[in-house]
Design an enzyme around this catalytic site. Structure first.
Site, PDB file in Angstrom:
ATOM      1  N   LYS A 155      63.057  43.400  35.545  1.00  0.00           N
ATOM      2  CA  LYS A 155      61.761  43.232  36.209  1.00  0.00           C
ATOM      3  C   LYS A 155      60.813  42.392  35.367  1.00  0.00           C
ATOM      4  CE  LYS A 155      62.157  46.049  39.891  1.00  0.00           C
ATOM      5  NZ  LYS A 155      61.842  45.697  41.273  1.00  0.00           N
ATOM      6  N   ASP A 209      57.737  51.907  40.764  1.00  0.00           N
ATOM      7  CA  ASP A 209      58.499  53.051  40.280  1.00  0.00           C
ATOM      8  C   ASP A 209      58.452  53.102  38.757  1.00  0.00           C
ATOM      9  OD1 ASP A 209      59.558  54.424  42.545  1.00  0.00           O
ATOM     10  OD2 ASP A 209      60.966  52.783  42.872  1.00  0.00           O
TER      11      ASP A 209
END
Length: 409
Positions: free
Chosen positions: A75, A123
């Site tokens: 990410k 998340d």
């Protein structure tokens, strides 16, 4: 469970907008941006010849994103890249001239960034990337986290100076709330999922992910025959599958999307032949993949560029974490978080079943490419599940070192 892609657009070219996002030129630009990032270096590609022999394939290579830009996750490539792109665009508009990434730390550009606020739901890993990008450029940042996000992951985001906003419910609930509040306050939502009318910024996020594939293809001696990538909303899977489609067309590797069985939104979309939202029942240990509705852009790409969709169970994910931490036959150890090794879990599930092997053509000559999408981003949970702290496993990796990528059998 495994389904071959029966969608009527399977195998067709990507939509022009998606092909542009994942083009060769865009991937080159991503890597140019990365060269301006302090501390950037290519992540290792790890060969597992012992496991390859065990399951009867020619080779297994895992791109280990647990080492990416100090964030421990792939990410790091997406959210921060999108933030940088957005700041440069705004600086170009306000300054009345083209502004390049090489000017990112100049006073004029940072003055523009200070007036911007970026936000997102997460998340854990995507929020860290957005927050890191905001700190890098001097922008303000607000991150929305749902009730299932651990305190350790929240603290890891907050250390970049982001405002943390807690939301009751699951990830999808936090996405809705982040979008609502951002619209009210004039913040720029930098989401890794997309929906009708909101595609451009998630496209930048996906574009950032192409860097790991660009690196891997340079590191590999031969193009893989099979690729298995895990999915939450589908961004990383779509970025890899879509870029492979752009690069190789009909000669691309066989691509399998791997979902948690408790959050199988892409698998169920494939079964239905259309994008569907699945109900939230029990949480999954694969926390970074616990998403119940696919990204619109990701589904549009995967419906064309993925060849199969499958699910794995809780114990599959945990067993792979343990297997990577305690390898056999001389393979190096890899620190993989709860979601990191899910592609490998899918491979092991297929390899153990003759029928499934036949469905995806996994023979003895198969060259398999996987992505460890995260390291131990929640160290306490990692130690609880694996039985050893991540530092101990990492030390073992340092002792054995990574095998050379040209040891292809």
């Amino acid at each position: 469970m495994l389904l071959l892609n029966q969608h009527n657009e399977h195998g067709t070219s990507l939509a022009s907008s998606d092909a542009e996002i994942l083009s060769v030129e865009a991937a080159r630009e991503v890597e140019r941006f990365l060269r301006h990032r302090a501390g950037h270096k290519e992540t290792p590609l790890v060969s597992l010849p012992g496991l390859a022999r065990e399951i009867g394939v020619a080779s297994i290579h895992i791109k280990d994103e647990g080492h990416r830009l100090g964030l421990g996750s792939f990410k790091a490539l997406g959210g921060s890249y999108a933030v940088i792109r957005l700041v440069l665009e705004e600086a170009t508009r306000r300054l009345g001239r083209a502004v390049d990434v090489s000017e990112l730390q100049t006073p004029d550009v940072m003055a523009v960034a200070r007036e911007m606020t970026v936000s997102c739901a997460t998340d854990g890993n995507h929020g860290r990337s957005v927050a890191q990008g905001a700190r890098l450029v001097g922008a303000k940042c607000a991150i929305f986290v749902h009730s299932g996000v651990s305190d350790e992951r929240i603290d890891a985001i907050a250390r970049f100076g982001a405002q943390m906003i807690r939301v009751n419910g699951n990830y999808d609930d936090s996405v809705v709330e982040a979008s609502r509040v951002g619209a009210e306050k004039g913040w720029i939502t930098v989401s890794d999922t997309s929906w009708q009318g909101y595609e451009r910024i998630p496209g930048f996020v996906m574009q950032g992910y192409t860097a790991l594939l660009s690196e891997a293809l340079r590191q590999l001696a031969k193009i893989p025959t099979h690729v298995l990538v895990q999915a939450g909303v589908g961004g990383i899977a779509a970025a890899v599958a879509g870029h492979l489609s752009v690069l190789f067309g009909n000669n691309r590797p066989f691509f399998t999307v791997v979902d948690p069985s408790r959050a199988a939104c892409l698998f169920e979309s494939a079964r239905a032949g259309r994008l569907v939202k699945v109900p939230h029942e029990r949480p999954t240990v694969m926390a970074m993949l616990e998403c119940y509705e696919p990204s619109l852009v990701a589904w549009r790409i995967l419906s064309r560029a993925a060849d199969a969709f499958m699910t794995v169970d809780e114990e599959d994910a945990i067993n792979v974490m343990k297997r990577l931490a305690n390898p056999r036959d001389g393979d190096p150890a890899i620190v993989a978080g709860e979601s990191g090794g899910v592609g490998l879990a899918g491979l092991l599930r297929v390899a153990s079943d003759r029928t499934l092997r036949g469905r995806i053509g996994l023979g003895q000559d198969a060259r398999v490419f996987l992505v460890n999408t995260e390291g131990a981003t929640d160290p306490s949970l990692y130690e609880e599940l694996v039985g050893a702290p991540p530092a101990q496993v990492a030390a073992e990796t340092d002792r054995t070192k990574y095998r050379s990528t040209d040891l292809m059998s």
